[in-house]
Motif scaffolding. Sequence first.
Motif, mmCIF file in Angstrom:
data_model
loop_
_atom_site.group_PDB
_atom_site.id
_atom_site.type_symbol
_atom_site.label_atom_id
_atom_site.label_comp_id
_atom_site.label_asym_id
_atom_site.label_seq_id
_atom_site.Cartn_x
_atom_site.Cartn_y
_atom_site.Cartn_z
ATOM 1 N N LEU A 81 4.997 -50.800 18.155
ATOM 2 C CA LEU A 81 5.250 -51.647 17.170
ATOM 3 C C LEU A 81 6.909 -51.402 16.820
ATOM 4 C CD1 LEU A 81 4.412 -53.677 14.880
ATOM 5 C CD2 LEU A 81 4.118 -51.655 13.313
ATOM 6 N N VAL A 137 1.847 -46.623 17.854
ATOM 7 C CA VAL A 137 0.594 -46.652 17.114
ATOM 8 C C VAL A 137 -0.775 -46.109 17.447
ATOM 9 C CG1 VAL A 137 1.421 -48.521 15.497
ATOM 10 C CG2 VAL A 137 0.172 -49.070 17.576
ATOM 11 N N LEU A 145 -3.468 -52.685 11.238
ATOM 12 C CA LEU A 145 -2.424 -53.633 11.474
ATOM 13 C C LEU A 145 -2.620 -55.309 11.905
ATOM 14 C CD1 LEU A 145 0.609 -51.324 12.790
ATOM 15 C CD2 LEU A 145 0.341 -52.175 10.352
ATOM 16 N N SER A 179 3.035 -49.926 7.750
ATOM 17 C CA SER A 179 3.828 -49.544 8.908
ATOM 18 C C SER A 179 4.790 -48.435 8.282
ATOM 19 C CB SER A 179 4.738 -50.690 9.340
ATOM 20 O OG SER A 179 4.082 -51.924 9.967
ATOM 21 N N TYR A 183 4.994 -44.844 10.135
ATOM 22 C CA TYR A 183 6.330 -44.173 10.476
ATOM 23 C C TYR A 183 6.619 -42.791 10.122
ATOM 24 C CZ TYR A 183 9.157 -47.444 13.266
ATOM 25 O OH TYR A 183 9.884 -48.254 14.536
#
Length: 306
Positions: A81, A137, A145, A179, A183
Amino acid sequence: MNVRQPYRIKTIKEYHKILGAGNPEHPMISVIDLAEITPYRSEESIRVIFDFYIISLKKVELGNVEYGYGQQKYDFDEGILFFISPNQIFSFKADEDFRSSGTMLLIHPDFLWGNPLARTIKKYEFFNYAINEALFVSDRERLVLDSFIKNIEQEYHSHIDKFSESIIISQIESFLNYSNRFYMRQFLTRKISGSQILDKLEKILNDYFNDEDLMDKGLPSVQYIAGLLNCSPNYLSNTLKTLTGRNTQQHIHEKIIEKAKEKLSTTTLTVGEIAFELGFEYPQSFSKLFKSKTDHSPGQFRESFN
């Protein structure tokens, strides 16, 4: 050597046309299925600037691809991503076998106008990461997502009413928040890579502050250090903060104090001379930093040490 200027893509409609994806249903937000377009293939890297946000959640099914700068080896079994913000230069190169799957979410800044997200979207630091610092991911994360992407697509495919915009924006914000969580997970689970960065940082700082030309070079900037480590300033600081609790600037300051203490305790150089040797333009700046980090002035440290 002449460097070709990057090509600017101003509208989502224009990008749809380039990709052969047909006209978008909405001029300011769109979801593109990567499996349904003909991928760009070229031995030469292309450089592009977009006037809109791009969030790409993809897998490479076949072939080799290069994003941003340098060759980045991705774990494509899980998917990647990455985020592109308006006015960020994006470079791309792929061989003739390249094929990918996944989705791209395109968001024009005007779509967010009048909503708090127009301002707060800048707080998501991954929009400032270099392209080759993508988020890896897992299958579970991808499902989460994907659900937001599908909700966004379904909403603008249906009848647009006074609720549509706020519903879509809430889905975008949820996507960004998840997200962010993923991360942070990546910084923790990829500690081997982070530890390598930490080792390289230590060597870079030691070499820099041991250089005889330090007085001419001045103090190192975060941007300079990040460039030597082939990553963006934000990504580097976040990685270091996860590993050590200190960002890049704090690591630079820590090395300055370490070298200053060494010189104060083993030489007869004046405080001003030490400041210049460490790359400071003004001794007062050095003294101020030293006291803020040690609670003592350089002179007081020297006296207490002796």
